[in-house]
Design an enzyme around this catalytic site. Structure first.
Site, PDB file in Angstrom:
ATOM      1  N   ARG A 238       0.855  -1.187   0.000  1.00 22.04           N
ATOM      2  CA  ARG A 238       0.000   0.000   0.000  1.00 22.04           C
ATOM      3  C   ARG A 238       0.891   1.237   0.000  1.00 22.04           C
ATOM      4  NH1 ARG A 238      -3.566  -2.716  -1.507  1.00 22.04           N
ATOM      5  NH2 ARG A 238      -5.587  -3.155  -0.538  1.00 22.04           N
ATOM      6  N   GLU A 267      -3.824   7.796  -4.407  1.00 22.62           N
ATOM      7  CA  GLU A 267      -4.077   7.130  -5.687  1.00 22.62           C
ATOM      8  C   GLU A 267      -5.298   7.768  -6.331  1.00 22.62           C
ATOM      9  OE1 GLU A 267      -4.242   2.895  -5.207  1.00 22.62           O
ATOM     10  OE2 GLU A 267      -2.153   2.778  -4.605  1.00 22.62           O
ATOM     11  N   HIS A 286      -1.597   0.721  -9.672  1.00 21.49           N
ATOM     12  CA  HIS A 286      -2.195  -0.279  -8.789  1.00 21.49           C
ATOM     13  C   HIS A 286      -2.833  -1.422  -9.593  1.00 21.49           C
ATOM     14  CE1 HIS A 286      -4.006  -0.821  -4.510  1.00 21.49           C
ATOM     15  NE2 HIS A 286      -3.789  -1.988  -5.082  1.00 21.49           N
TER      16      HIS A 286
HETATM   17  P1  NAP Z   1      -1.050 -11.729   4.361  1.00 18.89           P
HETATM   18  O1  NAP Z   1      -1.062 -13.143   3.899  1.00 18.89           O
HETATM   19  O2  NAP Z   1      -1.833 -11.353   5.574  1.00 18.89           O
HETATM   20  O3  NAP Z   1       0.477 -11.287   4.552  1.00 18.89           O
HETATM   21  C1  NAP Z   1       0.876 -10.118   5.192  1.00 18.89           C
HETATM   22  C2  NAP Z   1       2.124 -10.430   5.980  1.00 18.89           C
HETATM   23  O4  NAP Z   1       2.638  -9.202   6.530  1.00 18.89           O
HETATM   24  C3  NAP Z   1       1.874 -11.370   7.164  1.00 18.89           C
HETATM   25  O5  NAP Z   1       2.870 -12.359   7.187  1.00 18.89           O
HETATM   26  C4  NAP Z   1       2.011 -10.446   8.371  1.00 18.89           C
HETATM   27  O6  NAP Z   1       2.481 -11.099   9.530  1.00 18.89           O
HETATM   28  C5  NAP Z   1       3.045  -9.457   7.863  1.00 18.89           C
HETATM   29  N1  NAP Z   1       3.117  -8.227   8.647  1.00 18.89           N
HETATM   30  C6  NAP Z   1       2.136  -7.621   9.377  1.00 18.89           C
HETATM   31  N2  NAP Z   1       2.628  -6.536   9.989  1.00 18.89           N
HETATM   32  C7  NAP Z   1       3.945  -6.453   9.652  1.00 18.89           C
HETATM   33  C8  NAP Z   1       4.984  -5.572  10.007  1.00 18.89           C
HETATM   34  N3  NAP Z   1       4.789  -4.544  10.841  1.00 18.89           N
HETATM   35  N4  NAP Z   1       6.229  -5.800   9.498  1.00 18.89           N
HETATM   36  C9  NAP Z   1       6.450  -6.859   8.684  1.00 18.89           C
HETATM   37  N5  NAP Z   1       5.498  -7.728   8.327  1.00 18.89           N
HETATM   38  C10 NAP Z   1       4.262  -7.523   8.788  1.00 18.89           C
HETATM   39  O7  NAP Z   1      -1.576 -10.761   3.206  1.00 18.89           O
HETATM   40  P2  NAP Z   1      -1.362 -10.914   1.614  1.00 18.89           P
HETATM   41  O8  NAP Z   1      -2.531 -11.605   1.030  1.00 18.89           O
HETATM   42  O9  NAP Z   1       0.003 -11.442   1.374  1.00 18.89           O
HETATM   43  O10 NAP Z   1      -1.459  -9.370   1.195  1.00 18.89           O
HETATM   44  C11 NAP Z   1      -0.529  -8.447   1.708  1.00 18.89           C
HETATM   45  C12 NAP Z   1      -0.907  -7.024   1.335  1.00 18.89           C
HETATM   46  O11 NAP Z   1      -0.666  -6.802  -0.042  1.00 18.89           O
HETATM   47  C13 NAP Z   1      -2.405  -6.693   1.505  1.00 18.89           C
HETATM   48  O12 NAP Z   1      -2.702  -6.308   2.822  1.00 18.89           O
HETATM   49  C14 NAP Z   1      -2.614  -5.559   0.515  1.00 18.89           C
HETATM   50  O13 NAP Z   1      -2.472  -4.317   1.167  1.00 18.89           O
HETATM   51  C15 NAP Z   1      -1.496  -5.745  -0.495  1.00 18.89           C
HETATM   52  N6  NAP Z   1      -2.006  -6.123  -1.825  1.00 18.89           N
HETATM   53  C16 NAP Z   1      -1.755  -5.317  -2.899  1.00 18.89           C
HETATM   54  C17 NAP Z   1      -2.164  -5.695  -4.169  1.00 18.89           C
HETATM   55  C18 NAP Z   1      -1.894  -4.838  -5.369  1.00 18.89           C
HETATM   56  O14 NAP Z   1      -2.718  -4.820  -6.275  1.00 18.89           O
HETATM   57  N7  NAP Z   1      -0.773  -4.149  -5.428  1.00 18.89           N
HETATM   58  C19 NAP Z   1      -2.862  -6.889  -4.349  1.00 18.89           C
HETATM   59  C20 NAP Z   1      -3.105  -7.684  -3.233  1.00 18.89           C
HETATM   60  C21 NAP Z   1      -2.673  -7.296  -1.981  1.00 18.89           C
HETATM   61  P3  NAP Z   1       1.412 -11.604  10.638  1.00 18.89           P
HETATM   62  O15 NAP Z   1       0.566 -12.622   9.932  1.00 18.89           O
HETATM   63  O16 NAP Z   1       2.267 -12.150  11.723  1.00 18.89           O
HETATM   64  O17 NAP Z   1       0.625 -10.383  11.030  1.00 18.89           O
END
Ligand code: NAP
Length: 325
Positions: A238, A267, A286
């Site tokens: 983000r 954005e 995005h």
């Molecule tokens: P996810 O499976 O929940 O992975 C997020 C990871 O970040 C988890 O391992 C979490 O650890 C970790 N985390 C949380 N707080 C942190 C911190 N302070 N420092 C380091 N790591 C931290 O989510 P995902 O499905 O991979 O998606 C991740 C993010 O990508 C979404 O939240 C979204 O904002 C973004 N995204 C962007 C796009 C795009 O179009 N560009 C598409 C999809 C997603 P814990 O589980 O221990 O909290």
């Protein structure tokens, strides 16, 4: 008759799941741009279910405007930082999201950004179009190799893991930082390190954490100074995980080498943002999840969540399961 408001045209498969339901009144916002806040509040009045995107701010004011019939908020995205989850929970409203559907698409785009930023694909292609391809240039458009590099993943969750899997094919050394060592590291032989070590040792730093109060401006002037001057920063998480003004300054002054950003703040990015003038900043609108497969899956998952919520059944993918306690 229960009423649903869908805040944009989404892939037809998802819309059909709603439109084919008997006894459901579905209104779909027809414009390419999202409804304004006022219009959204007006459209939400008296609805039973809201199908929304990350462009909508769902907060107390919007929930108040919607009123007591609202039974479910279903977002076509995995990130839900635009939604006040606590406000929904207080009202007993489950919030749905679409985890997993976009993991591979976003990981693909992350690799595309890494390679494009490292090997200067945009300036090189622009040079061809501008007639600047004089000859095969032994010194032209040089950049680092992803193969064999050290990559630091901030947030080894679903997308971070999918990126790490791809990077194994690039023989990369993988570092990661999470709030605590995660379950995925073993599979990809990633080493858990503190953020400072990750920043100092990585050739590529890739952000995959959610936007939370803890991760807002996680990458700032201070953290940029801790990176190698040859480092490449990739953000497909983000926009607000990065202090964008500090990043522009760091790129201008050679504090780091390049950045590839799929997400910005705001954005769309403002047209006078200095990042848009820098040859070493690659900015995309995005499009992390913009594969045909991912968008269709996201649209249908969001419809499934919405229909479950309307039927007072647990959502298949619920962000605030505590609502059922
Ligand atoms: P996810 O499976 O929940 O992975 C997020 C990871 O970040 C988890 O391992 C979490 O650890 C970790 N985390 C949380 N707080 C942190 C911190 N302070 N420092 C380091 N790591 C931290 O989510 P995902 O499905 O991979 O998606 C991740 C993010 O990508 C979404 O939240 C979204 O904002 C973004 N995204 C962007 C796009 C795009 O179009 N560009 C598409 C999809 C997603 P814990 O589980 O221990 O909290």
């Amino acid at each position: 008759m229960p009423k649903v408001f869908v805040t944009r045209k989404v892939p037809q498969k998802g819309l059909d799941m709603l439109l084919n339901q008997e006894g459901l009144e579905v209104e779909i916002w027809p414009e390419p741009l999202p409804p304004s806040r006022e219009t959204l509040a007006q459209k939400a009045r008296g609805i039973d279910a809201l199908y929304c995107l990350l462009t909508e701010k769902i907060d107390d004011a919007l929930l108040d405007a919607a009123g007591p019939r609202l039974k479910v908020v279903s977002q076509m995205a995995v990130g839900v930082d635009n939604i006040d989850i606590a406000a929904c929970t207080r009202r007993g409203i489950p919030v749905g999201n679409t985890p997993g559907a976009l993991t591979e698409a976003t990981a693909d785009l992350t690799l595309a950004l890494m390679l494009a930023a490292a090997r200067q694909l945009l300036p090189a292609a622009a040079g061809v179009r501008a007639g600047k391809w004089g000859t095969w240039d032994p010194l032209g458009y040089l950049g680092p190799e992803l193969f064999g590099s050290t990559v630091g993943i901030v947030g080894l969750g679903r997308i971070g893991l999918a990126v790490a899997r791809r990077l194994q094919g690039f023989n990369a050394r993988l570092l990661y930082n999470n709030p605590s060592p995660g379950p995925y590291a073993k599979e990809v032989d990633a080493q858990f390190v503190d953020l400072d070590t990750l920043l100092a040792e990585s050739d590529f730093i890739s952000l995959h954490c959610p936007l939370t109060p803890e991760t807002r401006y996680l990458i700032n002037a201070d953290s940029l100074r801790k990176m190698k001057s040859s480092a490449i920063l990739i953000n497909t998480a983000r926009g607000d995980v990065v202090d964008q003004a500090a990043l522009a300054e760091a790129l201008q002054q050679g504090v780091i080498a390049a950045a590839g950003l799929d997400v910005t703040s705001p954005e769309p990015i403002l047209l006078d943002d200095p990042l848009l003038t820098l040859p070493n900043a690659l900015v995309l609108p995005h499009i992390g999840s913009a594969s045909i497969t991912a968008r269709q899956k996201m649209a249908t998952m969001a419809a499934e969540n919405l229909l479950a919520g309307l039927g007072k059944k647990p959502l298949p993918h619920c962000v605030n399961p505590e609502v059922y306690n």
